[in-house]
Design an enzyme around this catalytic site. Structure first.
Site, short mmCIF file in Angstrom:
data_model
loop_
_atom_site.label_atom_id
_atom_site.label_comp_id
_atom_site.label_asym_id
_atom_site.label_seq_id
_atom_site.Cartn_x
_atom_site.Cartn_y
_atom_site.Cartn_z
N HIS A 156 0.82 -1.23 0.00
CA HIS A 156 0.00 0.00 0.00
C HIS A 156 0.85 1.27 0.00
CE1 HIS A 156 -0.06 -0.60 4.67
NE2 HIS A 156 0.99 0.12 4.31
N HIS A 202 -1.52 4.34 9.96
CA HIS A 202 -0.12 4.73 10.20
C HIS A 202 0.00 5.94 11.12
CE1 HIS A 202 -0.08 2.29 6.54
NE2 HIS A 202 1.20 2.06 6.76
N HIS A 205 10.01 -4.21 4.39
CA HIS A 205 10.50 -2.83 4.30
C HIS A 205 10.83 -2.28 5.68
CE1 HIS A 205 6.12 -2.25 4.74
NE2 HIS A 205 6.20 -0.92 4.79
N GLU A 258 3.83 -5.62 8.69
CA GLU A 258 2.55 -5.47 7.97
C GLU A 258 2.09 -6.79 7.34
OE1 GLU A 258 2.73 -0.68 6.95
OE2 GLU A 258 3.06 -2.10 5.32
#
Ligand code: DHB
Ligand code: FE
Length: 284
Positions: free
Chosen positions: A12, A59, A193, A240
């Site tokens: 995303h 977030h 990431h 995530e």
């Protein structure tokens, strides 16, 4: 009974939304990444789902570190984007599906998931970027959305096994809903990431490919990881993967799944970007 047609997992990364706004899909950096999406869009187009349940992480927009529900679900009439990344994007609000939301809420509480219920909820790129990827130009048609947020920002986070079980409880709730709606589940975020700190830019391609391989038929191998192990393997934001696991958990009661799409492209911004589509027997 409502039917689960399948699950979609996608990264995303906010830059994707910006690239789409600016029409950069055909440029060398983006071309290969965007080429993966039409088959999944076509599948959605033919399946005509009524509802998308979207597992994402907030977030720090609606839930900052000072109050962070472990699991939260929207039960609002609509959801507006308020992601501030590159200035607030002009994205039309998406319509909520309150009846199924409340059914899920009741089912979850009965099955020992004491979630936070949000009758108002602003959404960020964790939800809007995947929606834009699936329905470009924000042409959502008649699809209504149920946002489900899983804490992936502030430790302690739910264990991967718990996120999976949470997804499974939501899948069970959908199957016990007395409607004839067609439902897709989506898990957004990942894959590996790390956005800051000493390992900023860390990506682990072999681990990402392993996750995409195992999530199809052996998700239990992934639910054995702790979040700390996931951080080691996949970077701080690699946790995530929990959203992918919740999506997969929702399909647990559906028997053997058909993997209709899997692609991986690296890097997009700081991330190993994955896209996967798993269909159930209820899909056409
Ligand atoms: C990036 C990835 C994310 O998952 C996110 O939430 C923000 C930024 C990135 O790679 O830029
Ligand atoms: Fe993210």
């Amino acid at each position: 009974m409502a039917k689960l047609l399948g699950g979609i997992a996608t990264s995303h990364i906010p830059a994707i939304g910006v690239a789409m706004d600016q029409g950069l899909e055909e440029t060398p950096y983006w071309k290969e990444f965007f080429e993966a999406y039409p088959p999944v869009r076509d599948w959605l187009y033919t399946q005509e789902p009524d509802i998308a349940i979207i597992f994402y992480n907030d977030h720090g927009l609606e839930f900052f570190h000072d109050r962070k529900p472990t699991f939260a679900i929207g039960a609002a009439e609509q959801y507006e984007n308020a992601d501030e990344g590159w200035g607030i994007a002009e994205i039309p609000p998406v319509t909520g599906e309150t009846e199924l939301s409340w059914h899920i809420v009741n089912h979850l509480i009965e099955h020992d998931f004491d979630i936070t219920v949000c009758q108002e909820m602003k959404v960020d790129h964790g939800l809007t970027v995947p929606l834009t990827l699936m329905w470009p130009g924000h042409k959502y048609g008649h699809v209504k959305v149920i946002p489900v947020a899983i804490n992936c920002e502030r430790h302690p986070m739910p264990k991967p096994s718990r996120s999976y079980a949470f997804g499974k409880a939501i899948g069970d709730a959908v199957r016990s809903f007395a409607g004839d709606q067609k439902v897709v589940v989506m898990g957004t975020g990942g894959l590996s990431h790390q956005l800051d700190g000493q390992r900023a830019g860390f990506i682990n391609k072999p681990f990402d490919l392993y996750c995409m391989e195992k999530i199809v038929d052996e998700p239990e191998l992934l639910t054995r990881y702790s979040n700390y192990e996931l951080v080691e393997e996949a970077g701080a934001q690699g946790v995530e993967l929990n959203m992918w696991l919740a999506m997969r958990g929702a399909l647990e009661g559906e028997g053997k799944l058909k993997e209709l799409h899997r692609s991986y492209h690296l890097p997009i911004s700081n991330t190993g970007a994955g896209l996967q589509l798993l269909a159930t027997n209820s899909a056409r």
